[in-house]
Structures are given as structure tokens and as C-alpha cells.
Motif scaffolding. Structure first.
Motif, mmCIF file in Angstrom:
data_model
loop_
_atom_site.group_PDB
_atom_site.id
_atom_site.type_symbol
_atom_site.label_atom_id
_atom_site.label_comp_id
_atom_site.label_asym_id
_atom_site.label_seq_id
_atom_site.Cartn_x
_atom_site.Cartn_y
_atom_site.Cartn_z
ATOM 1 N N LEU A 187 0.826 -1.169 0.107
ATOM 2 C CA LEU A 187 0.174 -0.022 0.111
ATOM 3 C C LEU A 187 0.786 1.339 0.205
ATOM 4 O O LEU A 187 0.748 2.424 -0.720
ATOM 5 N N ALA A 188 1.959 1.256 0.941
ATOM 6 C CA ALA A 188 2.905 2.402 0.899
ATOM 7 C C ALA A 188 3.572 2.750 -0.451
ATOM 8 O O ALA A 188 3.494 3.859 -0.967
ATOM 9 N N GLY A 190 7.327 10.009 3.375
ATOM 10 C CA GLY A 190 8.097 8.596 3.003
ATOM 11 C C GLY A 190 7.209 7.201 3.553
ATOM 12 O O GLY A 190 6.015 7.354 4.040
ATOM 13 N N GLN A 191 7.878 6.251 2.871
ATOM 14 C CA GLN A 191 7.013 5.005 2.987
ATOM 15 C C GLN A 191 7.033 4.349 4.361
ATOM 16 O O GLN A 191 6.039 3.901 4.692
ATOM 17 N N ALA A 205 2.741 3.106 8.784
ATOM 18 C CA ALA A 205 2.091 3.273 9.989
ATOM 19 C C ALA A 205 0.804 3.668 9.752
ATOM 20 O O ALA A 205 -0.063 3.589 10.423
ATOM 21 N N PHE A 206 0.540 4.662 8.868
ATOM 22 C CA PHE A 206 -0.573 5.333 8.513
ATOM 23 C C PHE A 206 -1.636 4.149 8.109
ATOM 24 O O PHE A 206 -2.754 4.182 8.636
ATOM 25 N N PRO A 253 11.545 17.027 9.394
ATOM 26 C CA PRO A 253 12.674 17.347 8.162
ATOM 27 C C PRO A 253 11.944 17.966 6.965
ATOM 28 O O PRO A 253 12.572 18.636 6.383
ATOM 29 N N GLN A 254 10.611 17.158 6.655
ATOM 30 C CA GLN A 254 10.247 17.799 5.448
ATOM 31 C C GLN A 254 9.811 18.978 5.539
ATOM 32 O O GLN A 254 9.703 19.904 4.621
ATOM 33 N N PHE A 255 9.128 19.487 6.744
ATOM 34 C CA PHE A 255 8.673 20.922 6.969
ATOM 35 C C PHE A 255 9.728 21.759 6.747
ATOM 36 O O PHE A 255 9.779 22.977 6.113
#
Length: 160
Positions: A26-27, A43-44, A49-50, A102-104
Motif C-alpha cells: 500500500l505504501a 515517506g514509505q 504506519a498510516f 525534516p520535510q517541513f
């Protein structure tokens, strides 16, 4: 597509626990089909987890299409649209923070997407509502999504 060319599919509602293989599939599908959106930018690892949380949620139902046992389509239906994102973040908070901070800092596209979500406010609840639908890249245009939607319509709310 004629009946002779129809891809053999099995449909089901995902139930906990979500297998490692299914979470990873799914990821990977999500990353491939919805790049540039908030969740893929995390990220994967976060997506796994989602999806583990979505499957456990009492307010969401996740339906899949499989061929030869491999997931090739996903449809998530929510009963509580206004709170779905907040609930998912809270439920996966350590994973979310690990991926999001980190993405933000590094990614202006991610910052813009997050700010747009925050500015949008809540929408009126329309229950149930499809909040996600996609197929594996190799299945795009082959009728998998439409057949999955038909299955969802026929089985929405079933507890079995």
C-alpha cells in the motif's frame, strides 16, 4: 474491456492486523500514484504506519482489490471527514513527527501543502465519504478502480 479480457480480482475489506507485506505494498502504491501529496512526502515508513492505523480505525473502512493475492487497488471510506487527518496524525504521532519535521524544514512543497490543509478548516461531514482511491500503476485504466467502487458500494458498512 470485454469480459474475456477482464482481470481476475478478489475484493475484501482489510482487517487488523495489517500484514507487513500488505502495508509495504500500500505504501509503495501510494508513493507511485499520489506523489507530491502530503502523505507521500512523509515517506514509505510513515505510510506503512498510516495504513496500519487506518485498518484499526472504527471510523474508516479500507477495501482492496487483489490479483493473485497481491493488492492492486485501495479504497478508503471515512465516516468522519472533518476529523480524519487530525485523528490519523494523533494516532501516528511519533512516526508523523519523525517524518514531518525534516520535510517541513527542507521542502517548500510540503510546507505549502500543510499550510493549505490548516487554512482549509473543517468541511461539513458527508457520511460516508471516499477519502482515498487508487490502483497500482500497472493496473491504471484496466477497470480495477471501477470494480472496486462497485464492491465498496455493495459492502459498505458490513461488519462481517
Amino acid at each position: 474491456m470485454s469480459a474475456e479480457q477482464e482481470i481476475p480480482l478478489e475484493f475484501s475489506r482489510l482487517r487488523p492486523p495489517l500484514s507487513v507485506v500488505d502495508a509495504d505494498r500500500l505504501a509503495k502504491m501510494h508513493l507511485a500514484q499520489l506523489p507530491g501529496r502530503i502523505l507521500p512526502l512523509l515517506g514509505q515508513k510513515y505510510l506503512r504506519a498510516f495504513y496500519r492505523h487506518v485498518v484499526k480505525s472504527t471510523r474508516e473502512q479500507a477495501f482492496v482489490a487483489r490479483t493473485s493475492g497481491v493488492i492492486v487497488g485501495l479504497c478508503i471510506v471515512t465516516e468522519d471527514w472533518p476529523t480524519v487527518l487530525r485523528r490519523m496524525v494523533v494516532a501516528t504521532l511519533p512516526s508523523f513527527l519523525w517524518a514531518a519535521v525534516p520535510q517541513f524544514v527542507a521542502c517548500s512543497q510540503f510546507r505549502r501543502a500543510c499550510l493549505a490543509v490548516l487554512r482549509s478548516g473543517t468541511r461539513a461531514s458527508v457520511s460516508p465519504l471516499i477519502c482515498m482511491l487508487f490502483t497500482a500503476p500497472e493496473m491504471t485504466g484496466r477497470g480495477v478502480g471501477g470494480r472496486l467502487l462497485n464492491y465498496v458500494a455493495e459492502n459498505l458498512g458490513d461488519t462481517e
